[in-house]
Write a protein that holds these residues in place. Structure first.
Motif, PDB file in Angstrom:
ATOM      1  N   ALA A 266      -7.297  12.562   6.965  1.00 14.68           N
ATOM      2  CA  ALA A 266      -7.357  11.260   7.636  1.00 14.68           C
ATOM      3  C   ALA A 266      -8.750  10.649   7.557  1.00 14.68           C
ATOM      4  O   ALA A 266      -8.903   9.424   7.588  1.00 14.68           O
ATOM      5  N   GLN A 267      -9.765  11.495   7.443  1.00 15.20           N
ATOM      6  CA  GLN A 267     -11.140  10.992   7.403  1.00 15.20           C
ATOM      7  C   GLN A 267     -11.470  10.318   6.068  1.00 15.20           C
ATOM      8  O   GLN A 267     -12.375   9.470   6.012  1.00 15.20           O
ATOM      9  N   ILE A 268     -10.759  10.682   5.006  1.00 15.16           N
ATOM     10  CA  ILE A 268     -11.090  10.117   3.699  1.00 15.16           C
ATOM     11  C   ILE A 268     -10.088   9.063   3.246  1.00 15.16           C
ATOM     12  O   ILE A 268     -10.292   8.401   2.225  1.00 15.16           O
ATOM     13  N   ALA A 269      -8.990   8.885   3.994  1.00 17.35           N
ATOM     14  CA  ALA A 269      -8.025   7.829   3.687  1.00 17.35           C
ATOM     15  C   ALA A 269      -8.621   6.470   4.047  1.00 17.35           C
ATOM     16  O   ALA A 269      -9.587   6.383   4.819  1.00 17.35           O
ATOM     17  N   HIS A 270      -8.049   5.414   3.492  1.00 11.08           N
ATOM     18  CA  HIS A 270      -8.533   4.067   3.833  1.00 11.08           C
ATOM     19  C   HIS A 270      -8.298   3.764   5.309  1.00 11.08           C
ATOM     20  O   HIS A 270      -9.096   3.069   5.944  1.00 11.08           O
TER      21      HIS A 270
ATOM     22  N   HIS B  60       0.830  -1.205   0.000  1.00  5.88           N
ATOM     23  CA  HIS B  60       0.000   0.000   0.000  1.00  5.88           C
ATOM     24  C   HIS B  60       0.871   1.265   0.000  1.00  5.88           C
ATOM     25  O   HIS B  60       2.098   1.204   0.129  1.00  5.88           O
ATOM     26  N   ILE B  61       0.213   2.424  -0.115  1.00  5.25           N
ATOM     27  CA  ILE B  61       0.879   3.732  -0.100  1.00  5.25           C
ATOM     28  C   ILE B  61       0.561   4.438   1.212  1.00  5.25           C
ATOM     29  O   ILE B  61      -0.567   4.376   1.699  1.00  5.25           O
ATOM     30  N   LEU B  62       1.560   5.125   1.761  1.00  5.69           N
ATOM     31  CA  LEU B  62       1.379   5.898   2.999  1.00  5.69           C
ATOM     32  C   LEU B  62       1.751   7.349   2.744  1.00  5.69           C
ATOM     33  O   LEU B  62       2.855   7.645   2.271  1.00  5.69           O
TER      34      LEU B  62
ATOM     35  N   ARG C 255      -5.295  -2.422  -3.409  1.00  9.72           N
ATOM     36  CA  ARG C 255      -4.288  -1.588  -2.742  1.00  9.72           C
ATOM     37  C   ARG C 255      -4.959  -0.378  -2.083  1.00  9.72           C
ATOM     38  O   ARG C 255      -5.944   0.153  -2.588  1.00  9.72           O
ATOM     39  N   LYS C 256      -4.386   0.083  -0.983  1.00  6.69           N
ATOM     40  CA  LYS C 256      -4.987   1.156  -0.198  1.00  6.69           C
ATOM     41  C   LYS C 256      -4.031   2.338  -0.022  1.00  6.69           C
ATOM     42  O   LYS C 256      -2.816   2.205  -0.167  1.00  6.69           O
ATOM     43  N   VAL C 257      -4.626   3.472   0.323  1.00  8.61           N
ATOM     44  CA  VAL C 257      -3.857   4.677   0.668  1.00  8.61           C
ATOM     45  C   VAL C 257      -4.090   4.976   2.137  1.00  8.61           C
ATOM     46  O   VAL C 257      -5.219   5.264   2.550  1.00  8.61           O
ATOM     47  N   PHE C 258      -3.023   4.879   2.935  1.00 14.87           N
ATOM     48  CA  PHE C 258      -3.069   5.163   4.364  1.00 14.87           C
ATOM     49  C   PHE C 258      -2.394   6.505   4.633  1.00 14.87           C
ATOM     50  O   PHE C 258      -1.642   7.016   3.799  1.00 14.87           O
ATOM     51  N   VAL C 259      -2.640   7.063   5.806  1.00 16.05           N
ATOM     52  CA  VAL C 259      -1.989   8.320   6.190  1.00 16.05           C
ATOM     53  C   VAL C 259      -1.538   8.249   7.641  1.00 16.05           C
ATOM     54  O   VAL C 259      -2.043   7.441   8.427  1.00 16.05           O
ATOM     55  N   THR C 260      -0.586   9.119   7.970  1.00 15.19           N
ATOM     56  CA  THR C 260      -0.215   9.334   9.370  1.00 15.19           C
ATOM     57  C   THR C 260      -0.449  10.795   9.717  1.00 15.19           C
ATOM     58  O   THR C 260      -0.419  11.669   8.848  1.00 15.19           O
ATOM     59  N   ASP C 261      -0.679  11.036  10.991  1.00 18.85           N
ATOM     60  CA  ASP C 261      -0.868  12.406  11.467  1.00 18.85           C
ATOM     61  C   ASP C 261      -0.709  12.405  12.986  1.00 18.85           C
ATOM     62  O   ASP C 261      -0.999  11.400  13.641  1.00 18.85           O
ATOM     63  N   ALA C 262      -0.250  13.529  13.524  1.00 16.60           N
ATOM     64  CA  ALA C 262      -0.090  13.628  14.977  1.00 16.60           C
ATOM     65  C   ALA C 262      -1.448  13.620  15.676  1.00 16.60           C
ATOM     66  O   ALA C 262      -1.552  13.218  16.835  1.00 16.60           O
TER      67      ALA C 262
END
Length: 322
Positions: A45-49, A3-5, A30-37
């Protein structure tokens, strides 16, 4: 399945959506993930997988935490979005690559040059690009522009038109420098989205004329195939160590056509959605290069004179317990 981050997702809803859309066309699994503090307060972050909470970039555990997230979630490609994380990630590039995790970013040497405004000026001159004059704090010409040697988001930027506006803090701070002010009545300002291949070759260049800016980010912009485009093709066809999306800020004199370089940011810029909607499919090209191992041709078939008018929109979160 890898996946992609996208790191430091924040408000980058359009960028996350672009990667989701392009990845889905290639492989729906395949998915798109995110990181955030603070992912619970991040619109992107609400629309990421899926979103992962992570410590701040200056925390000593940041790299270990990021690495753990990647390993546990089969991340193959990382897309950084913040200036402050680029140096940290570039220093640890090999650690991730050893686990077949590819970070789409430029070499550490280029990142350091781009982070330092004085080194950026030297790089521009090496590329044959003129720059705004750098003044001493004793001898300068008004109006002038004050900005930090390292900085982003227009923090600590000042336009000075009268000597009495200069404070002791600005005079004494070693971090702040005095530059020639490029008046918008005389110059047009462009933020240019450049895509560089793994071998640092220019594959696309899209100048975006900045019509209106809010909080350091373009709110009204216009794509243009003009003298700036020709200039980019000639002077930036190869940029040693550059990879992925690079944003270059230029000013062009309205009468003479003289072009001066201001900044280079080796990451996606806030106004990139305009380039994407004009046909500059950088997310797709990253997928092709870093996941599918495909070579890219130079792309010039993007739409010119496309006007972007931004407005605020809402992301609603039900049953929030924060």
């Amino acid at each position: 399945m890898s996946h992609i981050l996208i790191t430091s997702a924040g408000r980058r809803v359009s960028l996350v959506r672009a990667f989701i859309n392009e990845l889905k066309l290639i492989d729906e699994q395949r998915k798109v993930f995110v990181t955030d503090a603070a992912p619970e307060l991040s619109a992107a972050a609400q629309i990421a997988h899926k979103a992962f909470e992570i410590c701040k970039i200056d925390n000593v555990h940041y790299i270990d935490n990021l690495y753990k997230i990647c390993i546990e979630n089969n991340i193959e490609v990382i897309i950084p979005t913040l200036d402050t994380e680029l140096t940290v990630l570039s220093k640890n590039h090999e650690k991730f690559l050893a686990a077949n995790i590819k970070i789409v970013l430029s070499d550490e040497k280029l990142i350091k040059k781009c982070r330092n405004k004085l080194k950026t000026h030297k790089l521009f001159k090496k590329l044959g690009v003129g720059t705004a004059k750098i003044y001493s704090k004793i001898k300068y010409k008004l109006p002038l522009f004050i900005k930090p040697i390292n900085g982003s988001n227009s923090t600590d930027n000042y336009i000075i038109k009268d000597k009495n506006q200069i404070s002791n803090y600005q005079l004494k701070s070693n971090l702040l420098h005095f530059f020639e002010y490029l008046d918008h009545d005389i110059y047009d300002e462009y933020t240019c989205d450049l895509y560089y291949s793994k071998t640092s070759e220019l594959k696309c260049a899209i100048p975006r004329k900045r019509i209106e800016v809010r909080a350091g980010e373009v709110s009204k912009g216009l794509t243009q195939k003009n003298e700036v485009k020709v200039f980019l093709d000639q002077n930036f066809s190869f940029l040693k160590g550059a990879r992925g999306c690079i944003t270059v800020q230029l000013f062009m004199h309205k009468n003479t056509g003289e072009i001066k370089g201001i900044e280079i940011n080796p990451r996606f810029g806030g106004g990139f959605p305009l380039s994407y909607l004009a046909g500059g499919n950088y997310p797709k090209w990253i997928i092709q290069e870093y996941i599918l191992n495909q070579d890219l041709d130079y792309f010039d078939d993007w739409k010119t004179d496309l006007l972007m008018l931004r407005y605020d929109n809402e992301i609603l979160v039900n049953d929030y317990k924060g």
